[in-house]
Design a protein around this motif. Structure first.
Motif, mmCIF file in Angstrom:
data_model
loop_
_atom_site.group_PDB
_atom_site.id
_atom_site.type_symbol
_atom_site.label_atom_id
_atom_site.label_comp_id
_atom_site.label_asym_id
_atom_site.label_seq_id
_atom_site.Cartn_x
_atom_site.Cartn_y
_atom_site.Cartn_z
ATOM 1 N N VAL A 37 -16.662 63.173 69.944
ATOM 2 C CA VAL A 37 -15.731 62.097 70.283
ATOM 3 C C VAL A 37 -16.449 60.775 70.523
ATOM 4 C CG1 VAL A 37 -14.070 61.298 72.031
ATOM 5 C CG2 VAL A 37 -13.950 63.643 71.162
ATOM 6 N N GLN A 38 -17.581 60.813 71.239
ATOM 7 C CA GLN A 38 -18.315 59.581 71.546
ATOM 8 C C GLN A 38 -18.755 58.853 70.280
ATOM 9 O OE1 GLN A 38 -18.722 62.511 73.015
ATOM 10 N NE2 GLN A 38 -19.302 62.330 75.183
ATOM 11 N N LEU A 39 -18.944 59.603 69.189
ATOM 12 C CA LEU A 39 -19.391 59.002 67.940
ATOM 13 C C LEU A 39 -18.231 58.590 67.037
ATOM 14 C CD1 LEU A 39 -22.370 61.377 67.020
ATOM 15 C CD2 LEU A 39 -22.526 59.010 67.774
ATOM 16 N N PHE A 40 -17.253 59.485 66.877
ATOM 17 C CA PHE A 40 -16.251 59.199 65.844
ATOM 18 C C PHE A 40 -15.098 58.331 66.338
ATOM 19 C CE2 PHE A 40 -13.498 62.710 67.277
ATOM 20 C CZ PHE A 40 -12.234 62.243 66.924
ATOM 21 N N VAL A 41 -14.800 58.294 67.640
ATOM 22 C CA VAL A 41 -13.672 57.487 68.115
ATOM 23 C C VAL A 41 -13.901 55.986 67.887
ATOM 24 C CG1 VAL A 41 -12.508 56.694 70.228
ATOM 25 C CG2 VAL A 41 -12.567 59.112 69.681
ATOM 26 N N PRO A 42 -15.080 55.406 68.226
ATOM 27 C CA PRO A 42 -15.280 53.987 67.913
ATOM 28 C C PRO A 42 -15.170 53.690 66.412
ATOM 29 C CG PRO A 42 -16.932 54.737 69.489
ATOM 30 C CD PRO A 42 -16.220 55.963 69.004
ATOM 31 N N VAL A 43 -15.704 54.598 65.583
ATOM 32 C CA VAL A 43 -15.597 54.409 64.133
ATOM 33 C C VAL A 43 -14.146 54.499 63.696
ATOM 34 C CG1 VAL A 43 -16.230 55.387 61.880
ATOM 35 C CG2 VAL A 43 -17.929 55.265 63.715
ATOM 36 N N SER A 44 -13.409 55.456 64.263
ATOM 37 C CA SER A 44 -11.993 55.627 63.935
ATOM 38 C C SER A 44 -11.186 54.381 64.291
ATOM 39 C CB SER A 44 -11.437 56.848 64.676
ATOM 40 O OG SER A 44 -10.066 57.006 64.424
ATOM 41 N N ILE A 45 -11.469 53.792 65.461
ATOM 42 C CA ILE A 45 -10.742 52.588 65.895
ATOM 43 C C ILE A 45 -10.959 51.444 64.908
ATOM 44 C CG2 ILE A 45 -10.688 50.794 67.678
ATOM 45 C CD1 ILE A 45 -11.355 53.053 69.705
ATOM 46 N N LEU A 46 -12.219 51.214 64.531
ATOM 47 C CA LEU A 46 -12.519 50.144 63.577
ATOM 48 C C LEU A 46 -11.941 50.445 62.197
ATOM 49 C CD1 LEU A 46 -16.230 49.362 64.537
ATOM 50 C CD2 LEU A 46 -14.212 47.977 65.039
ATOM 51 N N MET A 47 -12.011 51.716 61.783
ATOM 52 C CA MET A 47 -11.470 52.115 60.486
ATOM 53 C C MET A 47 -9.960 51.893 60.431
ATOM 54 S SD MET A 47 -12.072 53.303 57.446
ATOM 55 C CE MET A 47 -13.749 53.945 57.586
ATOM 56 N N GLY A 48 -9.254 52.255 61.507
ATOM 57 C CA GLY A 48 -7.808 52.056 61.550
ATOM 58 C C GLY A 48 -7.430 50.588 61.479
ATOM 59 N N GLY A 49 -8.166 49.756 62.240
ATOM 60 C CA GLY A 49 -7.900 48.320 62.192
ATOM 61 C C GLY A 49 -8.109 47.757 60.803
ATOM 62 N N TRP A 50 -9.193 48.169 60.161
ATOM 63 C CA TRP A 50 -9.486 47.647 58.815
ATOM 64 C C TRP A 50 -8.474 48.148 57.783
ATOM 65 C CZ3 TRP A 50 -11.723 50.188 54.322
ATOM 66 C CH2 TRP A 50 -11.961 49.296 53.270
ATOM 67 N N LEU A 51 -8.085 49.419 57.850
ATOM 68 C CA LEU A 51 -7.121 49.973 56.886
ATOM 69 C C LEU A 51 -5.790 49.228 56.935
ATOM 70 C CD1 LEU A 51 -7.669 53.844 57.183
ATOM 71 C CD2 LEU A 51 -8.103 52.422 55.174
ATOM 72 N N LEU A 52 -5.269 49.016 58.159
ATOM 73 C CA LEU A 52 -3.976 48.332 58.267
ATOM 74 C C LEU A 52 -4.102 46.864 57.878
ATOM 75 C CD1 LEU A 52 -1.039 48.732 58.962
ATOM 76 C CD2 LEU A 52 -1.550 48.191 61.334
ATOM 77 N N LEU A 53 -5.200 46.230 58.248
ATOM 78 C CA LEU A 53 -5.420 44.832 57.874
ATOM 79 C C LEU A 53 -5.526 44.692 56.362
ATOM 80 C CD1 LEU A 53 -5.972 41.911 58.755
ATOM 81 C CD2 LEU A 53 -8.394 42.509 58.953
ATOM 82 N N LEU A 54 -6.242 45.608 55.724
ATOM 83 C CA LEU A 54 -6.377 45.572 54.263
ATOM 84 C C LEU A 54 -5.023 45.792 53.595
ATOM 85 C CD1 LEU A 54 -8.372 45.486 51.824
ATOM 86 C CD2 LEU A 54 -8.491 47.982 51.993
ATOM 87 N N ALA A 55 -4.253 46.777 54.093
ATOM 88 C CA ALA A 55 -2.934 47.064 53.520
ATOM 89 C C ALA A 55 -2.016 45.850 53.636
ATOM 90 C CB ALA A 55 -2.315 48.271 54.219
ATOM 91 N N ASP A 56 -2.031 45.189 54.783
ATOM 92 C CA ASP A 56 -1.160 44.027 54.978
ATOM 93 C C ASP A 56 -1.617 42.847 54.129
ATOM 94 O OD1 ASP A 56 1.028 42.662 56.398
ATOM 95 O OD2 ASP A 56 -0.583 41.463 57.270
ATOM 96 N N THR A 57 -2.933 42.649 54.029
ATOM 97 C CA THR A 57 -3.460 41.540 53.226
ATOM 98 C C THR A 57 -3.081 41.703 51.756
ATOM 99 O OG1 THR A 57 -5.334 41.296 54.745
ATOM 100 C CG2 THR A 57 -5.550 40.279 52.582
ATOM 101 N N ILE A 58 -3.210 42.934 51.248
ATOM 102 C CA ILE A 58 -2.819 43.194 49.852
ATOM 103 C C ILE A 58 -1.307 43.078 49.694
ATOM 104 C CG2 ILE A 58 -2.738 44.949 48.035
ATOM 105 C CD1 ILE A 58 -5.390 46.041 49.175
ATOM 106 N N GLY A 59 -0.558 43.712 50.612
ATOM 107 C CA GLY A 59 0.899 43.754 50.491
ATOM 108 C C GLY A 59 1.549 42.390 50.514
ATOM 109 N N ARG A 60 1.069 41.491 51.368
ATOM 110 C CA ARG A 60 1.741 40.186 51.485
ATOM 111 C C ARG A 60 1.327 39.208 50.393
ATOM 112 N NH1 ARG A 60 -1.529 36.342 54.117
ATOM 113 N NH2 ARG A 60 -3.338 37.228 55.211
ATOM 114 N N ASN A 61 0.423 39.633 49.500
ATOM 115 C CA ASN A 61 -0.036 38.723 48.450
ATOM 116 C C ASN A 61 0.249 39.205 47.031
ATOM 117 O OD1 ASN A 61 -1.565 36.413 49.773
ATOM 118 N ND2 ASN A 61 -2.503 38.166 50.780
ATOM 119 N N ILE A 62 0.889 40.351 46.862
ATOM 120 C CA ILE A 62 1.072 40.860 45.496
ATOM 121 C C ILE A 62 2.517 40.787 45.002
ATOM 122 C CG2 ILE A 62 -0.892 42.425 45.641
ATOM 123 C CD1 ILE A 62 1.055 44.727 46.008
ATOM 124 N N ALA A 63 3.452 40.382 45.855
ATOM 125 C CA ALA A 63 4.855 40.380 45.417
ATOM 126 C C ALA A 63 5.624 39.246 46.074
ATOM 127 C CB ALA A 63 5.512 41.723 45.729
#
Length: 336
Positions: A284-310
């Protein structure tokens, strides 16, 4: 003791994710219906832009980017906790009905509770979502719990999916007689449209993360043991039911705070912890910080792509995430 090689690998992964987030933020500030050139970003950030540049960056782009990033982090942390305490790789606040509980409570509040002070509305939403999500989670927990077997992981997912469908149907009934403008808002919320795009929404969301991320890391050892088995946790002196309930409440709070400003977004809490564990292991001490950053980046990437393609409205981030997360969920379901 923590493996030194894994600890070094975690630092490298965290650094890489921070760079990815920074790059996506810079691209997100530049792209949009009203473009802002890269050469004007730094001058505008430091107060030397035109009125239009300042408005586009500080009133439109930056609040949305920060809200999306924080919400993705919250959903990822919620999913990581859920998967640990239930020992179920398919657990996700969107999949097992927690988001639906929060959404139903927010919909009822938005449609039928008179709002006298618009300023307090922003800060009430996470609390309303938390109350709805907590009640839903307790009901799911009760239906999935057996005195002989404890909390059954597969049963939890099945009961949660059933609650999510029931609450979606109840929401349709609730909004069927509501005002058209309010119904449009709820429809966008259900699609996972990032709607809380002003600075007050950031201040409403930030305290939940500031409190619950350190709290989860403090509970890391208990979460490690709960992830193994009930017998291992009991043998190590962990008060299983108490720790599981406390961590479950923390998970619900994170999910409710996120969906109160981003809408019904699923699969971030499913994918981010899986990717993090594949990169740095299951501690947990290792993967939770990575998971938090990964989740933030995934949603940010999805929103950045979504709001610019249509067009100017774009595609909701929830739909973009579902296009990736849906097949991934099916893959995990077949695999497990």
């Amino acid at each position: 003791m923590m493996d030194a090689a894994l600890a070094r690998k975690q630092r490298v992964v965290v650094a890489a994710l921070l760079l990815l987030i920074l790059a996506t933020v810079v691209i997100g500030m530049n792209l949009g219906y009203a473009s802002l050139s890269f050469s004007r970003l730094l001058p505008t950030l430091f107060g030397h832009g035109t009125f239009k540049e300042h408005f586009v960056l500080f009133d439109i782009r930056l609040p949305r980017i920060i809200v999306t990033l924080l919400s993705g982090m919250a959903l990822a942390l919620s999913g990581a906790i859920l998967q640990g305490i239930t020992r179920n790789d398919l657990a996700d606040p969107g999949v097992i009905g927690i988001n639906s509980g929060a959404g139903f409570a927010i919909a009822v509040f938005f449609l039928y509770v008179p709002i006298e002070d618009p300023g307090s509305f922003v800060y009430l939403l996470p609390l309303v979502g938390f109350a709805g999500a907590l009640l839903t989670t307790l009901l799911i927990y009760l239906f999935a719990y057996s005195r002989n077997e404890g909390l059954h992981p597969v049963k939890l997912v099945l009961v949660g999916v059933g609650f999510a469908m029931a609450l979606s149907g109840a929401m349709i009934v609730v909004i069927s007689s509501a005002d058209r403008m309010k119904v449009d808002f709820i429809a966008k919320w259900l699609a996972g449209n990032i709607w809380g795009t002003d600075w007050p929404f950031i201040w409403a969301l930030l305290p939940w993360l500031a409190v619950l991320i350190p709290f989860t890391l403090l509970k890391a050892n208990a979460l490690n043991l709960l992830s193994l088995s009930e017998a291992s946790a009991i043998g190590s002196g962990v008060a299983v039911n108490r720790e599981r309930m406390v961590l479950l409440i923390a998970s619900v709070a994170m999910a409710a705070a996120a969906v109160s400003v981003t809408g019904g977004i699923a699969f971030v809490g499913l994918m981010a912890p899986h990717i993090a564990r594949a990169l740095v292991g299951t501690r947990v001490q290792l993967f939770v910080p990575v998971s938090i950053l990964m989740g933030g980046w995934l949603l940010l990437l999805a929103d950045t792509i979504g709001r610019n393609i249509a067009g100017p409205e774009g595609i909701p981030a929830g739909i973009m995430i579902a296009l990736i997360g849906g097949p991934y969920f099916v893959y995990l379901l077949l695999k497990k």
